[in-house]
Write an enzyme that holds these catalytic residues in place. Structure first.
Site, PDB file in Angstrom:
ATOM      1  CB  CYS A  47     -11.632  30.105 -73.540  1.00  0.00           C
ATOM      2  SG  CYS A  47     -12.322  31.815 -73.095  1.00  0.00           S
ATOM      3  CB  CYS A 102     -14.142  30.936 -71.017  1.00  0.00           C
ATOM      4  SG  CYS A 102     -14.590  30.953 -72.873  1.00  0.00           S
TER       5      CYS A 102
END
Length: 241
Positions: free
Chosen positions: A55, A58
């Site tokens: 991600c 993230c």
């Protein structure tokens, strides 16, 4: 002298390390159960960063947000902070339990693991800190749900609650609240100006009964907010970019 200098250097190094740790969010080692136990013993809430290794947002949050001193001080004071990969180990079960489907997802939990607030997606440091502060106050999902269950139905409150549910990607609960609220309104209230923003932003599926009402009583909505506004909303819904 040499030993004294070594001790001084070591002391400076340790102080610098401590300062560095205090200047960022301190994510605890251990698993979910350990985080809940620490929250109980320290009288704090749990902040859980639900992430995956692939991600991009993230990773951005780790680099640009979690590393900041202002956020770190606040988060370390109020929370037991924990990071869990939702695709490994106990993260898989927690993803199912808390319906984590988008990354990153941030959960604020009480010591019993109950959801107080939920935030989704990467964001800038100032927005993140503001959302966290909202999430432990009167604008939390927990607070909104409690007020809703207790019967509060003011249009602005319902709008804020539904907006918070939408931001948390809690679609099923959002639609449930929308349907329940809609059923309490008179025809005049449904097409009134006070509820227009709710209709404009969250009634987008033409198969919904609320949307069918909008089309059937379009002239009432035209009179309440303007024909151009209603036409634009319908056009954008039917022909999204």
């Amino acid at each position: 002298i040499c030993n004294r200098m070594k001790k001084i250097v070591l002391a400076v190094f340790m102080a610098a390390m401590a300062l560095s740790l205090s200047a960022q969010i301190n994510f605890r080692e251990g698993g979910f159960a350990e985080a809940l136990e620490a929250a109980k013993s320290e009288n704090k809430l749990v902040f859980m960063d639900c992430y995956t290794t692939w991600c991009g947002p993230c990773k951005m949050m780790v680099q640009d947000v979690f590393s900041r001193e202002d956020g770190g001080q606040f988060m370390n004071t109020h929370f037991v902070n924990v990071k869990l990969d939702m695709e490994k180990g106990e993260g898989r079960e927690l993803a199912k339990k808390y319906q984590v489907k988008v990354y990153p997802t941030f959960l604020i939990l009480n010591e019993d693991g109950e959801v107080i607030h939920k935030m989704v997606g990467g964001m800038k440091a100032e927005e993140f800190l503001q959302n966290v502060q909202n999430g432990i106050g009167e604008h939390s999902l927990y607070s909104y749900e409690k007020r809703y269950v207790n019967g509060e139905r003011d249009p602005q409150f319902v709008y804020s609650y539904i907006e918070t549910l939408a931001r948390a990607f809690m679609k099923e609960r959002m639609e449930e609240v929308l349907h329940e609220y809609w059923g309490t309104l008179t025809d005049q209230e449904k097409s009134g100006k006070e509820n227009w923003m709710l209709v404009k932003r969250f009634v987008k599926n033409p198969s919904l009964p609320e949307y069918k009402y909008l089309l059937e009583y379009k002239k009432d909505f035209d009179a309440a907010v303007s024909k151009d506004s209603v036409d634009r909303k319908i056009y954008d819904d039917l022909f999204p970019l």
